[in-house]
Structures are given as C-alpha cells and as structure tokens.
Design a protein around this motif. Structure first.
Motif, PDB file in Angstrom:
ATOM      1  N   LEU A   1      17.263  73.330 -39.352  1.00 26.64           N
ATOM      2  CA  LEU A   1      15.809  73.524 -39.398  1.00 26.64           C
ATOM      3  C   LEU A   1      15.125  72.290 -39.984  1.00 26.64           C
ATOM      4  O   LEU A   1      14.103  71.810 -39.480  1.00 26.64           O
ATOM      5  CB  LEU A   1      15.531  74.751 -40.274  1.00 26.64           C
ATOM      6  CG  LEU A   1      14.213  75.450 -40.096  1.00 26.64           C
ATOM      7  CD1 LEU A   1      14.098  75.983 -38.681  1.00 26.64           C
ATOM      8  CD2 LEU A   1      14.117  76.614 -41.095  1.00 26.64           C
ATOM      9  N   LEU A   2      15.726  71.763 -41.041  1.00 24.89           N
ATOM     10  CA  LEU A   2      15.146  70.587 -41.700  1.00 24.89           C
ATOM     11  C   LEU A   2      15.115  69.393 -40.745  1.00 24.89           C
ATOM     12  O   LEU A   2      14.115  68.663 -40.679  1.00 24.89           O
ATOM     13  CB  LEU A   2      15.963  70.242 -42.953  1.00 24.89           C
ATOM     14  CG  LEU A   2      15.427  69.056 -43.763  1.00 24.89           C
ATOM     15  CD1 LEU A   2      14.066  69.399 -44.377  1.00 24.89           C
ATOM     16  CD2 LEU A   2      16.410  68.653 -44.857  1.00 24.89           C
ATOM     17  N   MET A   3      16.188  69.197 -39.992  1.00 28.97           N
ATOM     18  CA  MET A   3      16.223  68.055 -39.074  1.00 28.97           C
ATOM     19  C   MET A   3      15.145  68.192 -37.992  1.00 28.97           C
ATOM     20  O   MET A   3      14.492  67.219 -37.629  1.00 28.97           O
ATOM     21  CB  MET A   3      17.606  67.930 -38.424  1.00 28.97           C
ATOM     22  CG  MET A   3      18.694  67.496 -39.383  1.00 28.97           C
ATOM     23  SD  MET A   3      18.308  65.973 -40.278  1.00 28.97           S
ATOM     24  CE  MET A   3      18.096  66.624 -41.922  1.00 28.97           C
ATOM     25  N   ALA A   4      14.970  69.417 -37.481  1.00 31.11           N
ATOM     26  CA  ALA A   4      13.922  69.611 -36.472  1.00 31.11           C
ATOM     27  C   ALA A   4      12.551  69.283 -37.066  1.00 31.11           C
ATOM     28  O   ALA A   4      11.710  68.664 -36.410  1.00 31.11           O
ATOM     29  CB  ALA A   4      13.963  71.050 -35.948  1.00 31.11           C
ATOM     30  N   HIS A   5      12.351  69.653 -38.322  1.00 29.42           N
ATOM     31  CA  HIS A   5      11.085  69.323 -38.988  1.00 29.42           C
ATOM     32  C   HIS A   5      10.899  67.806 -39.119  1.00 29.42           C
ATOM     33  O   HIS A   5       9.813  67.290 -38.866  1.00 29.42           O
ATOM     34  CB  HIS A   5      11.033  69.958 -40.372  1.00 29.42           C
ATOM     35  CG  HIS A   5      10.533  71.366 -40.383  1.00 29.42           C
ATOM     36  ND1 HIS A   5       9.264  71.705 -40.016  1.00 29.42           N
ATOM     37  CD2 HIS A   5      11.144  72.523 -40.735  1.00 29.42           C
ATOM     38  CE1 HIS A   5       9.101  73.021 -40.148  1.00 29.42           C
ATOM     39  NE2 HIS A   5      10.235  73.537 -40.572  1.00 29.42           N
TER      40      HIS A   5
END
Ligand code: AMP
Ligand code: MG
Length: 519
Positions: free
Chosen positions: A251-255
């Motif tokens: 999720l963090l990488m997509a953000h």
C-alpha cells in the motif's frame, strides 16, 4: 498532559550498561541513554495536529518544561530515555549492527482515546549506536523531515509524524557532499511521533546473530502491541503477521508512486514494520517525470533506489525480513512466508491500478488501461512533463473537445512541448474516448480527480527556500509551507506560488535536485 506507559522497555530486554559509548549490543532490544542537552533551544515550529493527537493544548506546547523535553534538556514525568538496537541491509549488503545512532526514544504516550504513540527525538546527541558520529542533526535536514512527514500525512500517505522542530542554538559540522569541505551549520532536534518506530532491521539483527530467543520475543511483542487484531496460534500468527506487513508495504509503495515521492535510501533499516514512510533523508519529489530519478547523490551511479524501482526494492526488503523470520517456523511452514511475498505482488498491483485509475478519473481500472498509462508515462518522460502539475490539470480537459493547451504549464521546455504536441494530442484523444466510454458526469469526475491529484506537494526547491530563510533566522516560509500542505488537494487562491513547477535555477542545485546522506 502526556500519559506514559512504556511497554517497549518494560516488556523487552534492555542493556544494564549505562555508559554512553559506542559498542556492540547483544541479547537486548534497547539501551538506556539520556539526551545530551543543547545550549539555547527555541521552538521553531510544531504540528498542531500531532499535538492534538497527544492531547497537548497550546499552553502545554508553549511551556518551558515542554521545550526542555523537546530539545533533550530534561525529561517530563513518565519519560524514560532509550535507543533501540537494529541492523540492516544497506544498498544490498548486510551491514551488521546499526541502531538508533541519533534517535532517542522518550517513551510511549497513551492519549485519552487509548491511542499509543512513541515519542522520539532525532538529533539529541549520541547513543551507544552512534559509532563515531555525533548524534546530532542539522537544521536543513530537520526542516525537511518535519515538513515532509506532515505533508505526507495530509496527502493520505502512511508516515511517521513530527510534533516539533527545535533549533538547538548550537552548530553541527557537516561535509555535505563528502568532498573535504566541512562547514558549521545550525543544529536542530525533531520530535518524531509514531505508533511504533520498529524497522525490518530490528528483526534482522537477532536473526543474523542466531539469537532466536530474542527474535521470538520481539516478534511476539510487536504482534501484541502493534498488531492487536492479529492473534491465534504462534505459527499462524507469524505468517499472518508477515502477510499483513507485506500488505501495508504494498500500500505504501502505491502511495509513493501516486504522489511522486522518492525516499532515497530504502535500506532495510529504513523500512517501518507498520508500513509507514520513515527516516526522511535525501528524499525528493518527482518534478519532470523521470522513472530513473533519485535525489540521493550517494546512489547516483547505481540508482538502486530511484523512483520506479521502489516497489521492487520494497519486495526485496520484505524477502530479507522473511529470511530473518524463517528460523522461527518449522521448515514445512516456510512457504507461508513466500505466500506473503506473493500477496505483496497482488496487493501492490491492485493498489497501483486503483491509484492511477483515480488519478486518471476512471471509474474502475480495466486491462487496456495499462497500455494507456504506459504510453502516458513514456510521453511524460520524453517530453519532461511535470508530474504533479500534469495530473492536477488533466481534470480540466474537456473530453468532448480535448485541447492540449490546458496542460501547457506542465512542460518545462517549450521545444519539447512543441516536438511532442502531436503525441500529446493523440494520447488525449484516446484518453478522452476512454472517459466518454465511462460516461461519468464531468463534475463528478473532476471532483474525484482533484481528490487523487494533489495541487500542492513539498517540491524540492520550496523546501530548500524555506531552509535558506530559516538558516537566516526567518521561519515565515516554513510556517507558510506547513500551512499550505495541510490541504494539498484544495485550490488555495493566493497560494499559487507554492504549486509552481521547479524554476530553472533549481534544476541542478544542491538541496533542490541533489542531496546527500549527510544530515
Ligand atoms: P540513516 O542513513 O540516517 O538511515 O542512518 C544509518 C545509521 O547511521 C543509523 O544507525 C543512524 O542512527 C546512524 N546515524 C546517521 N547519522 C548519525 C549521526 N549524526 N550520529 C549518529 N548516528 C548516526
Ligand atoms: Mg535510518
């Protein structure tokens, strides 16, 4: 008032040794250490949102006792000073023990709603993990951490927070580009706040040393304190927890890709177990779209941590975490960790597609949209389009009669704008047809795109301008930026200067496009 309940030091083994000198620390998760006082602390800025999370009102933020605590000159009742022990893989190599070399935890504050926050001073002096370094931080890097962690929060990106920025009134000597030019710079202390500052490297170090008992204790503690929703049996517990870490990291990488953020130093010691953005060092924001860009001069040759590689690097880091956890599982259960990595792949691609569907204003992502987006990325790269400006302006396109002129301001170079104009026109025609197929009312699409595409991000040159002025004693721009970045998705009339794309002078300037780890 702050109410402390310090579980980390109460439930996990710490060192008895009190002396503050560098050493290897075995069999313990932390070492007791007091901050080193500073000469003349001043509160340069604070985050009112973080203060509110901690139940701190304006008068307590303004009190001398609070300033003393936030500068490392004294502890408040219930606080206890400690630094934690971790290792890590740096630039692909195992680096052994690292630890909190200039971060000192003050304890865990529990607010009226029962939320727990670790408070951590960065730059408050050396710890047993400082090796030969001074444990201090310069004002420029402290401003960068303070502003960016708050900006990320308001963008909706998981992150550690910053309560305060304190000028120390002391100088710190740094050789900014490691080229034999040490300079005395103003020092500062940031008080960082997060539910947990635990990193992948906290697990890697006891695993590398074969200390499986300590590793197991740390895993059990982390699940109990930081992942209370996960319970069940010990094996299922471990695999389910790892899967959850994989999911949060995805999720963090997509953000990061969604907002155009490059962390700069994705070593495993800089990876949060909670999936938060942590350790703001030589990070940067994408201006002209360049997947291979990294602001970190230390990584300029290999570009290991450039923008587009971040999701693959996060996966590699998760594999290192899986390696560390594997000894806690019976051999036949090791596959459950591999399943966590597969889960990472699935969640990352789902989240990436959802994020870019949102940025493009699509109701939902379909198979063919991958090609549309890839072609856009290639066009943006070749024609040096500003990422934030482009996506924000894209909402203004009239999809009945697409006119590339609404995107004029997102080009850095007039020659490239003209050269790629036919390609842009063709792409906009395809894109408009795609949106017409969705048939969503324009107002609804525009509103949703504006929620996905920030008008304001902490552009590298803006942070540097705020730093230059603060170093001259003027913190107005720092406060203005902090304020603008509270509402990054809103148009803010009168604040247009804070969304202007990078000026030419900043293209190759230190601090604006090039940063080192020296901080
Ligand atoms: P970083 O590159 O900031 O993630 O830091 C890597 C390691 O070096 C961590 O163990 C840090 O705590 C330590 N470190 C970095 N800067 C300093 C400093 N000025 N004093 C002591 N330790 C430091
Ligand atoms: Mg670090």
């Amino acid at each position: 008032m702050l109410n402390f309940d310090n579980r980390f030091v109460r439930e996990l083994p710490g060192e008895r040794e009190q002396a503050n000198r560098p050493r290897q620390v075995f069999g313990a998760c932390w070492s007791p250490v007091m901050p080193t006082p500073v000469a003349a602390p001043t509160l340069l800025a604070h985050s009112r949102e973080v203060a509110a999370d901690l139940d701190l009102d304006d008068s307590s933020m303004a009190s001398p006792a609070m300033l003393a605590a936030l500068s490392g000159n004294a502890l408040l009742p219930g606080m206890t000073g400690y630094a934690t022990c971790y290792g890590g893989h740096q630039f692909g190599q195992w680096a052994g023990q690292l630890g909190d070399g200039r971060a000192i935890l003050l304890g865990e504050s529990v607010n009226r709603r029962g939320q727990r926050f670790e408070l951590q001073l960065k730059g408050a002096g050396p710890t047993p993990y400082a090796r030969r370094a001074d444990g201090r931080a310069v004002l420029r890097s402290s401003i960068r951490e303070f502003l960016c962690s708050e900006a990320m929060h308001h963008l909706g990106v998981p992150t550690t927070r910053a309560l305060s920025l304190v000028g120390s009134g002391e100088n710190v000597v740094r050789d900014m580009f490691y080229d034999g030019h040490p300079v005395a710079e103003p020092g500062a202390v940031v008080c960082r706040v997060a539910p947990s500052f635990t990193r992948f490297g906290h697990f890697e170090l006891p695993a590398a040393r074969g200390d499986h008992a300590l590793l197991q204790r740390l895993v059990d503690f982390t699940i109990a304190r930081d992942f209370p929703d996960l319970s069940a049996g010990p094996e299922r517990g471990l695999a389910a927890w790892f899967r959850e870490v994989c999911e949060r990291t995805a999720l963090l990488m997509a953000h990061w890709l969604r907002v155009g953020f490059v962390h700069g130093v994705m070593n495993t010691d800089n990876m949060s177990i909670l999936g938060l953005t942590i350790d703001y060092g030589p990070y940067g924001w994408i201006d002209n779209f360049d997947p291979g860009w990294t602001p970190n001069t230390t990584d300029a040759a290999g570009r290991r941590y450039c923008f587009a590689r971040q999701p693959a690097i996060a996966r590699w880091n998760l594999e290192r975490l899986a390696d560390a956890l594997a000894p806690l599982l019976p051999r036949e259960k090791a596959v459950t960790l591999a399943a966590g990595i597969e889960h990472y792949d699935e969640i990352y691609s789902a989240e990436f597609c959802a994020a870019f569907a949102g940025k493009l204003g699509l109701i939902r992502w379909t198979q063919d949209d991958g090609q549309l987006l890839d072609d856009l990325f290639e066009l943006m790269r070749l024609s040096e389009i500003d990422m934030s400006e482009f996506f924000r302006q894209l909402a203004q396109l009239d999809i009945a009669r697409p006119d590339p002129d609404v995107l004029r301001e997102s080009f850095y170079r007039e020659d490239l704008r003209q050269r790629f104009s036919p390609d842009l026109v063709r792409w906009l025609a395809r894109y408009s047809a795609r949106l017409r197929h969705d048939g969503q009312p324009a107002e609804r699409r525009i509103a949703s795109m504006n929620r996905a595409n920030p008008r304001f991000v902490l552009r590298n040159y803006l942070a540097q301008q705020a730093i230059d002025r603060a170093e001259q004693g003027d913190v107005q721009m720092l406060h203005d930026l902090l304020d603008v970045l509270r509402r990054p998705y809103d148009e803010q009339p009168g604040r247009e200067a804070f969304s202007a794309r990078r000026p030419d002078w900043a293209r190759h300037k230190a601090g604006c496009s090039m940063l080192s780890c020296s901080s």
